[in-house]
Design an enzyme around this catalytic site. Structure first.
Site, PDB file in Angstrom:
ATOM      1  NE  ARG A 140      -4.227  -1.705   1.985  1.00 14.30           N
ATOM      2  CZ  ARG A 140      -5.140  -1.965   2.910  1.00 14.30           C
ATOM      3  NH1 ARG A 140      -5.016  -1.463   4.131  1.00 14.30           N
ATOM      4  NH2 ARG A 140      -6.188  -2.727   2.616  1.00 14.30           N
ATOM      5  CE  LYS A 142     -12.983 -11.292   6.367  1.00 14.28           C
ATOM      6  NZ  LYS A 142     -12.417 -10.106   5.812  1.00 14.28           N
ATOM      7  N   GLY A 171     -12.019  -5.158   2.119  1.00 12.44           N
ATOM      8  CA  GLY A 171     -13.462  -4.894   2.176  1.00 12.44           C
ATOM      9  C   GLY A 171     -13.900  -3.867   1.139  1.00 12.44           C
TER      10      GLY A 171
HETATM   11  P1  ADP Z   1      -9.603 -11.821   1.449  1.00 12.39           P
HETATM   12  O1  ADP Z   1      -8.973 -11.089   2.608  1.00 12.39           O
HETATM   13  O2  ADP Z   1      -8.613 -12.131   0.367  1.00 12.39           O
HETATM   14  O3  ADP Z   1     -10.855 -11.123   0.940  1.00 12.39           O
HETATM   15  P2  ADP Z   1     -11.032 -13.525   3.283  1.00 12.39           P
HETATM   16  O4  ADP Z   1     -10.657 -12.627   4.422  1.00 12.39           O
HETATM   17  O5  ADP Z   1     -12.452 -13.598   2.896  1.00 12.39           O
HETATM   18  O6  ADP Z   1     -10.117 -13.227   1.996  1.00 12.39           O
HETATM   19  O7  ADP Z   1     -10.622 -15.010   3.636  1.00 12.39           O
HETATM   20  C1  ADP Z   1      -9.355 -15.377   4.055  1.00 12.39           C
HETATM   21  C2  ADP Z   1      -9.477 -16.397   5.124  1.00 12.39           C
HETATM   22  O8  ADP Z   1     -10.190 -17.519   4.651  1.00 12.39           O
HETATM   23  C3  ADP Z   1      -8.132 -16.894   5.559  1.00 12.39           C
HETATM   24  O9  ADP Z   1      -7.990 -16.683   6.954  1.00 12.39           O
HETATM   25  C4  ADP Z   1      -8.180 -18.382   5.226  1.00 12.39           C
HETATM   26  O10 ADP Z   1      -7.530 -19.170   6.162  1.00 12.39           O
HETATM   27  C5  ADP Z   1      -9.651 -18.660   5.255  1.00 12.39           C
HETATM   28  N1  ADP Z   1      -9.999 -19.898   4.542  1.00 12.39           N
HETATM   29  C6  ADP Z   1      -9.941 -20.164   3.230  1.00 12.39           C
HETATM   30  N2  ADP Z   1     -10.306 -21.436   2.977  1.00 12.39           N
HETATM   31  C7  ADP Z   1     -10.599 -22.001   4.173  1.00 12.39           C
HETATM   32  C8  ADP Z   1     -11.018 -23.285   4.592  1.00 12.39           C
HETATM   33  N3  ADP Z   1     -11.228 -24.264   3.712  1.00 12.39           N
HETATM   34  N4  ADP Z   1     -11.209 -23.491   5.908  1.00 12.39           N
HETATM   35  C9  ADP Z   1     -10.996 -22.504   6.804  1.00 12.39           C
HETATM   36  N5  ADP Z   1     -10.595 -21.274   6.486  1.00 12.39           N
HETATM   37  C10 ADP Z   1     -10.390 -21.023   5.179  1.00 12.39           C
HETATM   38  C1  3PG Z   2      -8.379  -2.204   5.349  1.00 15.58           C
HETATM   39  O1  3PG Z   2      -7.274  -2.568   5.722  1.00 15.58           O
HETATM   40  O2  3PG Z   2      -9.205  -2.956   4.807  1.00 15.58           O
HETATM   41  C2  3PG Z   2      -8.721  -0.740   5.481  1.00 15.58           C
HETATM   42  O3  3PG Z   2      -7.633  -0.001   5.917  1.00 15.58           O
HETATM   43  C3  3PG Z   2      -9.926  -0.526   6.368  1.00 15.58           C
HETATM   44  O4  3PG Z   2      -9.642  -0.862   7.685  1.00 15.58           O
HETATM   45  P1  3PG Z   2     -10.854  -1.110   8.702  1.00 15.58           P
HETATM   46  O5  3PG Z   2     -11.513  -2.389   8.290  1.00 15.58           O
HETATM   47  O6  3PG Z   2     -10.238  -1.155  10.083  1.00 15.58           O
HETATM   48  O7  3PG Z   2     -11.810   0.055   8.567  1.00 15.58           O
HETATM   49 MG    MG Z   3      -9.275 -11.070   4.674  1.00 13.36          MG
END
Ligand code: ADP
Ligand code: 3PG
Ligand code: MG
Length: 371
Positions: free
Chosen positions: A35, A188, A353
């Site tokens: 970033r 999520k 997000g």
């Molecule tokens: P991103 O940050 O790229 O949008 P997410 O935050 O939605 O992705 O998801 C990432 C998380 O999903 C990681 O902590 C990963 O360990 C978890 N994850 C992916 N596949 C699995 C699985 N089969 N079982 C448990 N956790 C998983």
């Molecule tokens: C991120 O890392 O996704 C952004 O900096 C937003 O952070 P936040 O989810 O704490 O608002």
């Molecule tokens: Mg994530």
């Protein structure tokens, strides 16, 4: 959005540059500079034209110092760290700035006003400068003071990376190239369901992996053992028969202490799905070969815990292919950075997000106010 190239004279102008240096830290050090690096072209452009640049950012939820970020930033450009957000020491530092100089203020979220859309806080910050620039796409989904109030007080512009994010991510929903493959993983569910619904309309294939797939497999009646599932009713049954929806055919499970490849109908009670399986990887590779546009968010497995193979193989496959590739998501991009593949895709988003919200809604609160 107004571009910073439209600003006629930057010489001597004081710019509040809202960046998102909310970067991962480990043992008090910045672990990933992605970033920071992506904000450099805007900072350097302003420096060259003689502006005085005040960098503002949040870190974490508040309470943390930006000192480690200041150290990381100083590997790329000279920037003085002022460990206050507002107040006399900030005013004094700004008044001493010369053209082309950069200062970094303390963590915005250390001031209570930042996340309360506080007019007094906004006014205090605005008094420091003549121009506001938004170079923080990855936090533009938050209606925070520095994102939605400051641009109402000062003339406001979009930084180069913000323009790139909007331009490139829009390729996924404005006349996308076809065949269009959307790969969605991660965990999520609540943040990803709107995307599944939207991209089942826009894309030709929607592959679901990661923990998201567990919910679909369970809804299909398969045993998923102790795998991570989200039991909230998100209306999966309404889309499970959609022909564009593609689910893993096989998975890697942790069974006892061992990792085993299993067909999805052979998972046993007590096992944990960690990753997509060998046959599934081959199938995704075939889809990638056929596609002209690939959009990806979310790891296909629990990569921190033995489930990184599928994600890594597929990333390499896309990196070596010809299709336009757009990738986003905090965890997904962390894997890309660790593999040093950042420059191998058409576009890698700085957002987590924010990227999901932008792909779902086509805009963000921080972008709307710049229009
Ligand atoms: P991103 O940050 O790229 O949008 P997410 O935050 O939605 O992705 O998801 C990432 C998380 O999903 C990681 O902590 C990963 O360990 C978890 N994850 C992916 N596949 C699995 C699985 N089969 N079982 C448990 N956790 C998983
Ligand atoms: C991120 O890392 O996704 C952004 O900096 C937003 O952070 P936040 O989810 O704490 O608002
Ligand atoms: Mg994530």
């Amino acid at each position: 959005m107004r571009s910073i190239k439209q600003i006629k004279n930057l010489k001597g102008q004081v710019v509040l540059l809202r960046v998102d240096f909310n970067v991962p830290l480990k043992n008090g050090k910045v672990e990933d500079n992605f970033r920071i690096i992506k904000a450099l072209p805007t900072i350097k452009f302003l420096q060259k034209r003689g502006a005085k640049i005040i960098l503002i950012t949040h870190l974490g939820k508040g309470g943390d110092t930006l000192l480690p970020v200041a150290k990381a930033l100083n590997k790329f450009i000279k920037a003085k760290f002022i460990p206050e957000v507002i107040g006399p020491s900030v005013k004094s530092a700004v008044s001493k700035m010369k053209n082309g100089e950069v200062i970094l203020l303390q963590n915005l979220r250390n001031n209570e006003g930042e996340q309360k859309c506080d007019k007094i806080f906004a006014t205090e910050l605005a008094k420091l400068a003549n121009i506001y620039i938004n170079e923080c796409f990855s936090v533009d989904h938050r209606e925070d003071t520095s994102i939605v109030l400051l641009p109402k007080i000062l003339p406001a512009y979009a930084g180069f990376q913000l323009e790139e994010e909007v331009e490139n991510l829009s390729h996924a929903f404005k006349n996308p190239k076809h065949p269009f493959l959307f790969i969605l993983g991660g965990a999520k569910f609540s943040t990803k369901m709107p995307l599944i619904k939207k991209y089942l309309k826009l894309a030709d294939y929607v592959f679901i992996g990661g923990a998201l797939a567990d919910d679909f497999l369970k809804a299909k009646g398969y045993e998923v053992g102790e795998s991570l599932v989200d039991n909230t009713n998100y209306g999966i049954t309404g889309i499970i028969k959609n022909k564009k929806l593609i689910l893993p055919e096989d998975v890697v499970v942790r069974s006892g202490g061992k990792l085993v490849n299993r067909k999805v109908d052979e998972v046993k009670k007590g096992e944990i799905i960690l990753d997509v399986g060998i046959e599934t990887i081959k199938k995704i590779e075939l889809l990638i070969k056929k596609s002209k546009l690939i959009l990806w968010n979310g790891p296909l497995g629990k990569y921190e815990d033995g489930g990184a193979t599928g994600t890594k193989k597929i990333l390499k496959f896309i990196a070596n292919g010809k299709a336009e590739s757009i990738i986003g998501g905090g965890d997904t991009v962390a894997i890309i950075s660790a593999m040093k593949l950042e420059n191998k895709f058409s576009f890698v988003s700085t957002g987590g997000g924010a990227t999901l919200d932008f792909l779902a809604n086509g805009t963000l609160p921080g972008i709307k106010v710049l229009g």
